[in-house]
Design an enzyme around this catalytic site. Structure first.
Site, PDB file in Angstrom:
ATOM      1  N   LYS A 110       0.964  -1.127   0.024  1.00 59.68           N
ATOM      2  CA  LYS A 110      -0.057  -0.091   0.069  1.00 59.68           C
ATOM      3  C   LYS A 110       0.807   1.166   0.084  1.00 59.68           C
ATOM      4  O   LYS A 110       0.449   2.480  -0.462  1.00 59.68           O
ATOM      5  CB  LYS A 110      -1.004   0.003   1.241  1.00 59.68           C
ATOM      6  CG  LYS A 110      -1.837  -1.110   1.433  1.00 59.68           C
ATOM      7  CD  LYS A 110      -2.794  -1.327   0.197  1.00 59.68           C
ATOM      8  CE  LYS A 110      -3.897  -2.386   0.569  1.00 59.68           C
ATOM      9  NZ  LYS A 110      -3.622  -3.854   0.672  1.00 59.68           N
TER      10      LYS A 110
HETATM   11  C1  LIG Z   1      -4.136  -4.765   0.190  1.00 58.54           C
HETATM   12  C2  LIG Z   1      -3.365  -5.933   0.076  1.00 58.54           C
HETATM   13  C3  LIG Z   1      -3.653  -7.029  -0.533  1.00 58.54           C
HETATM   14  C4  LIG Z   1      -4.860  -7.259  -1.577  1.00 58.54           C
HETATM   15  O1  LIG Z   1      -4.639  -6.129  -2.596  1.00 58.54           O
HETATM   16  P1  LIG Z   1      -5.697  -5.595  -3.438  1.00 58.54           P
HETATM   17  O2  LIG Z   1      -5.315  -4.404  -4.192  1.00 58.54           O
HETATM   18  O3  LIG Z   1      -6.920  -5.043  -2.411  1.00 58.54           O
HETATM   19  O4  LIG Z   1      -6.257  -6.605  -4.558  1.00 58.54           O
HETATM   20  C5  LIG Z   1      -2.609  -8.167  -0.615  1.00 58.54           C
HETATM   21  N1  LIG Z   1      -1.739  -8.208   0.196  1.00 58.54           N
HETATM   22  C6  LIG Z   1      -1.439  -7.381   0.976  1.00 58.54           C
HETATM   23  C7  LIG Z   1      -0.368  -7.758   1.831  1.00 58.54           C
HETATM   24  C8  LIG Z   1      -2.461  -6.339   1.123  1.00 58.54           C
HETATM   25  O5  LIG Z   1      -1.915  -5.296   2.051  1.00 58.54           O
END
Ligand SMILES: *Cc1c(COP(=O)(O)O)cnc(C)c1O
Length: 495
Positions: A110
């Protein structure tokens, strides 16, 4: 370049306006009217730094930002907050490439988008002569919350409020959020699951009376969730960067197609990969990996999206999602950009919890494949990969890695593949350690981190050191139906 809404394509706004608004008024998501093509060839990209690649990718999506503005955003986002100058290192293990997107401030992918979003948003506000205080409302399955808090902490003209499912995130994720100190940040644990949080936040965004009241008090909403196009666009960059890196290291020839395997929840990450493909990046398959909440696996297999099932709390909590918001952007393309068709599917999702696009989905069958892995396969993958190579992956990355093994076994497709590695194993230490060795089961999360550092031969990330030293700011818990009242309280709107 203009943006329109998936649910009303008579809307036409600039990128900066779309970033400021977050979500369109009728509930649709903003999407680019067309896809720009990569303006630089793959050999040239191969010699570029992460920041340079990010600029090439983002400039045509965010065409109303000047070169100076966009470079200012990029330079301030991808700096020493990351613990490596590479920003997104590519690690090879057993013939698979792991694109490590967890070297930012909060050790999950993120950060790739949320370290730049505050700069994009404040720049967008300036450009549009927008003087309201921007209130960022965020629903989080664990990682977005902290990354958004860290990104917006002390950013002038913004406040950020995060809602997470109480009991639905890892202990370390929760501590990371609760130890955020800045005055413009606040965090609430909600009695419900992630889908409940996300749906309630979207309802607040669309609450006309609330919006009007906020407007009168000088506030305006925006979103740090991946429904904001300002999060999606920066994510396209690392797909291009990973490809360029493989070219640079002579692992592939320029133009050779590769696969990406992506641990998926809200469908934001993998959608960015699809946008990269539409820009001309040579991508063969995008393998969409799910955990036990395998609504997307079933969708790609049958063409029926059906969220009517039990919500499972898993060891990969950031993927515990049954309503994948960003899938709407894919379905919009699948419907040939027909926003009224799309709107009726979303109505069906809201009213019946399902919709069916079996016929249309065939058009995407040569790109998207659904796979899934449950904890028994994922934990075995963490264990085996560590035993064989010493490389430690987190529980989300493990879902993708194990799903990829299944995919290769079933299809014999040996195309070179990048697994998108979305979190540091430190963030999910206890689950990772018990997968490696049963003797770690039941041990204290924080104590296990030293042990993990030792066996993985990786220094404890700063994000972990921080939660060990910072006090908890406040512990707020509320019901779903109290979220609006909490928001008003935090904004002092009751008087
Ligand atoms: C948010 C997240 C995901 C999923 O990603 P999306 O964009 O919501 O599909 C997978 N792994 C981790 C560690 C995340 O923080």
């Amino acid at each position: 370049m203009f943006y329109t809404s998936t649910r009303n394509n008579s809307i036409k706004i600039t990128a900066s306006q779309a970033i400021l608004k977050g979500l369109s008024d009728e509930g649709g998501l903003f999407v680019p009217e067309e896809f720009p093509k990569l303006s630089v060839d793959l050999e040239t990209l191969a010699d570029m730094s992460y920041k340079e690649v990010a600029y090439i990718v983002m400039k045509d999506f965010l065409s109303d930002f000047t070169e100076e503005e966009l470079k200012y955003c990029i330079d301030n986002a991808y700096d020493s907050k990351f613990d490596t100058e590479e920003i997104a290192p590519l690690v090879e293990a057993e013939g698979t490439y792991y694109l490590e997107l967890f070297h930012g401030k909060t050790i999950a992918f993120k950060d790739m988008a949320l370290s730049i979003l505050p700069y994009l948003l404040t720049t967008a506000a300036k450009k549009n002569d927008f003087h309201k205080e921007i209130v960022i409302l965020t629903a989080t399955s664990g990682d977005t919350g902290k990354a958004a808090l860290a990104g917006f902490a002390d950013v002038k003209g913004t406040r950020i409020m995060v809602f997470y499912p109480k009991g639905g995130v890892s202990k370390i994720q929760e501590l990371q959020m609760l130890t955020q100190q800045e005055k413009n940040t606040c965090v609430y644990g909600v009695k419900g699951n992630f889908d409940d949080c996300q749906t309630a936040v979207k309802e607040l965004f669309n609450d006309e009376a609330l919006k009007k009241e906020m407007d009168e008090k000088g506030f305006a909403f925006s979103s740090a969730n991946s429904i904001n196009i300002g999060r999606l666009v920066p994510q396209v960059a690392y797909y291009v960067y990973a490809y360029a890196k493989l070219v640079k290291e002579d692992r592939i020839l320029p133009g050779e197609k590769i696969n990406f395997c992506v641990p998926t929840g809200n469908f934001g990450n993998i959608l960015a990969g699809f946008y990269a493909k539409n820009m001309g990046l040579p991508i063969n398959k995008l393998i969409c990996a799910s955990n036990e909440n395998k609504v997307l696996f079933d969708f790609f297999k049958t063409g029926e999206y059906d969220k009517n099932r039990d919500f499972v709390l898993t060891k990969s909590p950031s993927m515990d999602i049954l309503i994948s918001s960003n899938l709407e952007r894919l379905i919009y393309l699948l419907m040939d950009r027909d926003s009224s068709k799309l709107a009726s599917l979303m109505k069906s999702l809201k009213e019946n919890g399902s919709y069916n696009v079996k016929k249309e989905l065939e058009a995407f069958n040569d790109t998207f494949v659904g796979e899934y892995s449950d904890w028994s396969d994922s934990s075995k993958k963490i264990h085996d990969l560590y035993e064989d190579t010493g490389y430690v992956i987190d529980t989300h990355t493990a879902v993708a890695a194990a799903a990829l093994d299944k995919y290769v076994h079933d299809t014999k497709d040996h195309t070179k593949t990048v697994v998108v590695s979305t979190a540091s194993p430190f963030k999910f230490g206890p689950a990772v350690m018990s997968a490696i060795d049963k003797k770690y089961e039941g041990k204290d999360a924080l104590k296990l981190l030293d042990e993990l550092s030792k066996i993985a031969n990786v220094e404890k990330p700063n994000a972990i050191k921080e939660i060990l030293s910072l006090p908890i700011k406040a512990e707020n818990v509320c019901e779903i139906k109290e979220m609006k009242a909490c928001l008003k309280k935090e904004l002092n709107m009751n008087n």
